[in-house]
Write an enzyme that holds these catalytic residues in place. Structure first.
Site, PDB file in Angstrom:
ATOM      1  N   ARG A 315     -32.562 -14.181  34.465  1.00 47.86           N
ATOM      2  CA  ARG A 315     -33.690 -15.124  34.386  1.00 47.86           C
ATOM      3  C   ARG A 315     -34.314 -15.234  32.989  1.00 47.86           C
ATOM      4  O   ARG A 315     -34.629 -16.347  32.548  1.00 47.86           O
ATOM      5  CB  ARG A 315     -34.761 -14.784  35.425  1.00 47.86           C
ATOM      6  CG  ARG A 315     -34.260 -14.774  36.875  1.00 47.86           C
ATOM      7  CD  ARG A 315     -35.378 -14.764  37.908  1.00 47.86           C
ATOM      8  NE  ARG A 315     -36.053 -16.028  37.949  1.00 47.86           N
ATOM      9  CZ  ARG A 315     -37.217 -16.281  37.385  1.00 47.86           C
ATOM     10  NH1 ARG A 315     -37.858 -15.312  36.758  1.00 47.86           N
ATOM     11  NH2 ARG A 315     -37.749 -17.469  37.444  1.00 47.86           N
ATOM     12  N   CYS A 345     -22.698  -7.987  24.748  1.00 48.11           N
ATOM     13  CA  CYS A 345     -22.462  -8.482  23.388  1.00 48.11           C
ATOM     14  C   CYS A 345     -22.808  -9.953  23.243  1.00 48.11           C
ATOM     15  O   CYS A 345     -21.928 -10.803  23.076  1.00 48.11           O
ATOM     16  CB  CYS A 345     -21.011  -8.231  23.011  1.00 48.11           C
ATOM     17  SG  CYS A 345     -20.795  -6.493  22.731  1.00 48.11           S
ATOM     18  N   TYR A 374     -34.053 -14.184  43.060  1.00 45.65           N
ATOM     19  CA  TYR A 374     -33.195 -14.775  42.024  1.00 45.65           C
ATOM     20  C   TYR A 374     -32.860 -13.756  40.937  1.00 45.65           C
ATOM     21  O   TYR A 374     -32.791 -14.092  39.753  1.00 45.65           O
ATOM     22  CB  TYR A 374     -33.858 -16.031  41.425  1.00 45.65           C
ATOM     23  CG  TYR A 374     -34.224 -17.053  42.474  1.00 45.65           C
ATOM     24  CD1 TYR A 374     -33.225 -17.659  43.237  1.00 45.65           C
ATOM     25  CD2 TYR A 374     -35.544 -17.394  42.732  1.00 45.65           C
ATOM     26  CE1 TYR A 374     -33.550 -18.582  44.225  1.00 45.65           C
ATOM     27  CE2 TYR A 374     -35.877 -18.317  43.716  1.00 45.65           C
ATOM     28  CZ  TYR A 374     -34.868 -18.905  44.457  1.00 45.65           C
ATOM     29  OH  TYR A 374     -35.191 -19.813  45.437  1.00 45.65           O
TER      30      TYR A 374
HETATM   31  N1  LLP Z   1     -35.120 -25.128  49.699  1.00 43.89           N
HETATM   32  C1  LLP Z   1     -34.192 -25.660  48.875  1.00 43.89           C
HETATM   33  C2  LLP Z   1     -33.415 -26.819  49.333  1.00 43.89           C
HETATM   34  C3  LLP Z   1     -33.964 -25.091  47.618  1.00 43.89           C
HETATM   35  O1  LLP Z   1     -33.049 -25.616  46.796  1.00 43.89           O
HETATM   36  C4  LLP Z   1     -34.733 -23.958  47.197  1.00 43.89           C
HETATM   37  C5  LLP Z   1     -34.531 -23.345  45.878  1.00 43.89           C
HETATM   38  C6  LLP Z   1     -35.691 -23.444  48.087  1.00 43.89           C
HETATM   39  C7  LLP Z   1     -35.863 -24.053  49.324  1.00 43.89           C
HETATM   40  C8  LLP Z   1     -36.533 -22.242  47.754  1.00 43.89           C
HETATM   41  O2  LLP Z   1     -37.382 -22.455  46.684  1.00 43.89           O
HETATM   42  P1  LLP Z   1     -38.438 -21.327  46.241  1.00 43.89           P
HETATM   43  O3  LLP Z   1     -39.469 -21.232  47.349  1.00 43.89           O
HETATM   44  O4  LLP Z   1     -37.706 -20.060  46.096  1.00 43.89           O
HETATM   45  O5  LLP Z   1     -38.995 -21.812  44.970  1.00 43.89           O
HETATM   46  N2  LLP Z   1     -32.780 -19.416  40.206  1.00 43.89           N
HETATM   47  C9  LLP Z   1     -34.044 -20.064  39.949  1.00 43.89           C
HETATM   48  C10 LLP Z   1     -34.619 -20.722  41.176  1.00 43.89           C
HETATM   49  C11 LLP Z   1     -33.689 -21.732  41.839  1.00 43.89           C
HETATM   50  C12 LLP Z   1     -34.264 -22.366  43.083  1.00 43.89           C
HETATM   51  C13 LLP Z   1     -33.237 -23.177  43.797  1.00 43.89           C
HETATM   52  N3  LLP Z   1     -33.672 -23.788  45.032  1.00 43.89           N
HETATM   53  C14 LLP Z   1     -35.007 -19.048  39.339  1.00 43.89           C
HETATM   54  O6  LLP Z   1     -34.629 -17.901  39.129  1.00 43.89           O
HETATM   55  O7  LLP Z   1     -36.144 -19.385  39.026  1.00 43.89           O
END
Ligand code: LLP
Length: 420
Positions: A315, A345, A374
């Site tokens: 992240r 690296c 994440y």
């Molecule tokens: N529903 C859908 C259709 C989604 O695509 C996502 C997240 C969620 C729910 C959940 O969202 P949350 O409540 O967790 O914000 N890797 C990134 C975050 C990617 C989120 C992708 N979709 C990070 O580390 O910030």
């Protein structure tokens, strides 16, 4: 009496449920992810309380952390799931999540995934294009099985968040453009084996300005109200996830602003609502513990090199994300400004840049906070590095929920062919 979450004991050492973090690091080694079930339960209950005045179900977005024991814990609490691949579906089923509580989202479900989910009684497909509908229709007709379909709407709203996790603008690959929703929803009613169940939105992740949710939900509701007044059935609305959390401080989850938005729009309606929180249920409940390998000082910089790297936590380098980093044990050493980096690296392999932190010695332990979501799910074996062990704390006891791959495991996935 121990507190919920990670806290300092009377010696100022980091603890969870009465267990010293340093003793867990000694028992399991580092890097190590530790999850507090108490904080997960608390976040879930606060979310449940947030939506108690509307008809709503929580579908934990398992992409945030798909460890079987974590999915199972949320399932035990009564939660459903939101998934984006058949792999996540199978993990949910393996964890005891009933398929009838699983929503299948995602822009690129392939035909074999659709068939598998349909045969295994998935609750609904949130679909993102007319082309996807045509594929599902063909498969459902061939199998003579009914597919419940919800249309994910692209409301063309750009919430203020990192551009890589913003999904609500029309330029992104997500959702069906606003103007086409009406005709596609009507088309659903003409297709045998297709059961229209409603509309949904998900405009992005780590969103703080709740006005964006308000606008997206209002647009969704208007579309649904119009369809209903033309005689179409729109029983459910899926409001997605995306609630932002504070990475700067450890705070009790507070969804009160979100509640205002939801009540304002839906309190006196008969829509069945689905919510898909990921980060807000699990991020604060995780820490990543890492050990200092060495301090490296140059004329311009101080680097603290640790044994966790971008393969454990991507992240910071991928989203310029900030994670608090603190010493596990009490220290009275003076503060310095340092880059906290892994052994990989690449210059991009950092956990924090120009960070104010107490001086550390080799083998000291650091806690990287708010890494329940994440983090381990985005791991890799880059530089032929092993992943981290994962431990969950439940009723004052530690349970290893994931072992790490050995280098032998990594090598064993490959087939050596010597081309001479
Ligand atoms: N529903 C859908 C259709 C989604 O695509 C996502 C997240 C969620 C729910 C959940 O969202 P949350 O409540 O967790 O914000 N890797 C990134 C975050 C990617 C989120 C992708 N979709 C990070 O580390 O910030």
């Amino acid at each position: 009496m121990s507190q919920i979450g990670f806290y300092r004991d009377e010696n100022d050492d980091l603890n969870v449920q009465g267990i010293k973090i340093s003793s867990l690091a000694e028992k399991y080694g580092t890097p190590l992810f530790i999850y507090d079930s108490g904080l997960m339960r608390e976040s879930y209950n606060i979310f449940l309380d947030t939506i108690k005045e509307v008809k709503g179900n929580i579908h934990y977005a398992v992409k945030a952390n798909d460890a079987l024991s974590i999915i199972s814990y949320f399932a035990q609490l009564g939660c459903g799931a939101d998934i984006v691949s058949i792999g996540e579906f199978q993990k949910c089923v393996a964890a005891g999540m009933p398929p009838q509580k699983i929503i299948f989202s995602g822009v690129g479900k392939d035909n074999s995934e659709i068939e598998f989910a349909l045969k295994n009684n998935v609750l609904q497909f949130n679909i993102e294009s007319e082309e996807e509908l045509n594929d599902i229709y063909k498969i459902a007709s061939r199998l003579k099985l009914t597919a419940n379909i919800c249309l994910r709407v692209n409301p063309d709203i750009a919430p203020k968040t990192h551009k890589k996790i913003s999904t609500g603008e029309k330029e992104t690959k997500f959702g069906i453009d606003f103007q086409s929703v009406d005709s596609i929803y009507k088309k659903l009613h003409q297709l045998k084996y297709i059961n229209p169940v409603g509309l949904g939105v998900h405009i992005g992740s780590q969103i703080f300005d709740f006005d964006f949710f308000y606008r997206a939900y209002l647009n969704l509701k208007k579309l649904a109200d119009d369809l209903k007044s033309s005689g179409y059935n729109v029983p459910t609305l899926d409001l997605g996830g995306g609630i932002g959390i504070n990475y700067n401080k450890s705070l009790k989850p507070d969804f009160s602003n979100y509640k205002e938005v939801v009540l304002d729009l839906f309190e006196n309606t008969d829509y069945q609502l689905s919510f898909e929180p990921g980060r807000s249920l699990i991020a604060e409940a995780g820490v990543l513990i890492t050990k200092v390998i060495r301090n490296k000082k140059t004329k311009d910089k101080h680097f603290i090199i640790v044994d966790a790297a971008m393969n454990n936590l991507i992240r910071p380098t991928l989203y310029d994300a900030y994670h608090r980093i603190e010493t596990v044990k009490k220290t009275s050493k003076p503060e310095i400004i340092a880059d906290i980096v892994g052994p990989i690296c690449e210059t991009g392999d950092f956990l924090a840049l120009d960070r104010r932190i107490n001086k550390v010695n080799n083998n000291d332990l650091l806690a990287i906070r708010t890494t329940g979501a994440y983090s381990s799910v985005m791991k890799s074996n880059y530089n032929a590095r092993k992943d981290a062990i994962e431990v969950m704390i439940y009723k004052h006891k530690d349970f290893q929920i994931k072992k790490n791959e050995s280098i032998k495991d990594i090598i064993s996935k490959e087939k050596l062919i010597v081309f001479d």
